[in-house]
Scaffold this active site. Sequence first.
Site: not given
Length: 472
Positions: A215, A217, A222, A390, A392, A397
């Site tokens: 899952h 991404k 470089d 969508h 995440k 704090d």
Amino acid sequence: MNNLLILVLQTLYVITIISVVIVIISENRDPVKTVSWVLILAFLPVIGLVWYLFFGQDITKEHVISKRMYSKLKKRPLDEIGATEEFVYPQEHESLIRLLKNLDYTPLLGGNQVTLFTRGEDKFEALLADIARAKEHIHIDYYVFLDDQIGTRIKDALVKKSYEGVEVRIIYDSFGSRKAKKSFFEEMRKAGIEAEPFLKLALPVITSRINYRNHRKVVVIDGRVGYIGGMNIADRYIEGFDWGPWRDTHARIEGKGVQGLQSIFLIDWYFVSQTLITSRKYFPKLDNYGDVLMQTVNSGPLKEEREIVHGILQAIYEAKKSIFIQTPYFIPPEPMTEALQAAAIRGVDVRIMISKRSDVPLVQMASRSFIKRILQAGVKVYLYEKGFLHSKLMMFDDSLTLLGSVNFDSRSFEHNFEVEAFAYDEALASQAKEIFVEDQRYSQSVSLKEWMKRPKIKRFLESLVRLFAPLL
């Protein structure tokens, strides 16, 4: 004769169901998950058996990568880039930093500049610009890589760089990218690009692999520039749905933290190709680009430890002022629910934001069954109304920001191969909070009183779906 055949088939079916239940119980899984499987097999035997064949089989004990090899790949940044360098970091996170380092050889890497994207257009334009500047190698690891307009633009850019002599390696999840034509990846291979599917879906192993997906991404260019977050490669991250735009969060990292992403990519590359890559050139010496300190954590079902889960729990335990969480799917395991409740009860400003409308209605129903309980503890809940959320994104704090691919659900915590950056910096946390507060403008604040006024049948159906939450 027909009656006898029917009786035999029924008997065989019952034996099969009982055998599956025995296997599930004997695997010593989490008791809640075991009960969920038994329930679905008992009350929905046909659906339950098919569901188990695709999503229930346990391959976590298969040693597809040895501990020795994993350790060698994961420790490479520590050996090559001076990870013993001392940094001044917020003392309130000392225990968390030590926990992540001890759990998974995850060094604290400084000198990073982090740019946040909340629109697909901005993320992809920045990515394409970085690809155009690549001189040595491009490493790409995506759950979804489709052959639509944006996918084709990125493919063409990668092919161009390959012809220029830049090394290009791509890992695409074979389930998440299943809608892309085979010719799409073949065209890249013909141009000299190495493209490998993650846990290729093919009979007869399809049913044991579909439950465990990559899952992540991740992009590394470089060894200096990296990308991490919630956006895959597909037009929907730009265009959204007919019923609303797509709201997501992604990050561009420039600095030593990219070396952590590189290490994770090379572990995945060994997983899919059995090719060991540890050359120094993939871990170049880097200057300081900013003030963000970072630990890049990966987790997956092939290890007993749940590194990201432990990290999030520790961050919740340590929070003194605020916890802001954005997630498309909110199906937390019991320890996570209790930790959030305890934080709110002790006076921490705990806010959870989920999408009012989801792309997976069944998961949305299960998510809503958790809302009453956390509201009772004083957690603030927001339903994002301006399209599909969508994102995440988590902030703790005033100095800790979590960016990555992890949803707040059992699938991300236990089944998927995920990656999460734990970034320690007050300025970045402040920017992330501003994004959250801006999204609150387009969200419905949920009150316990109004939530309990919803139709009883709706609440019952949500509670019913929740019984199978560990399996979603």
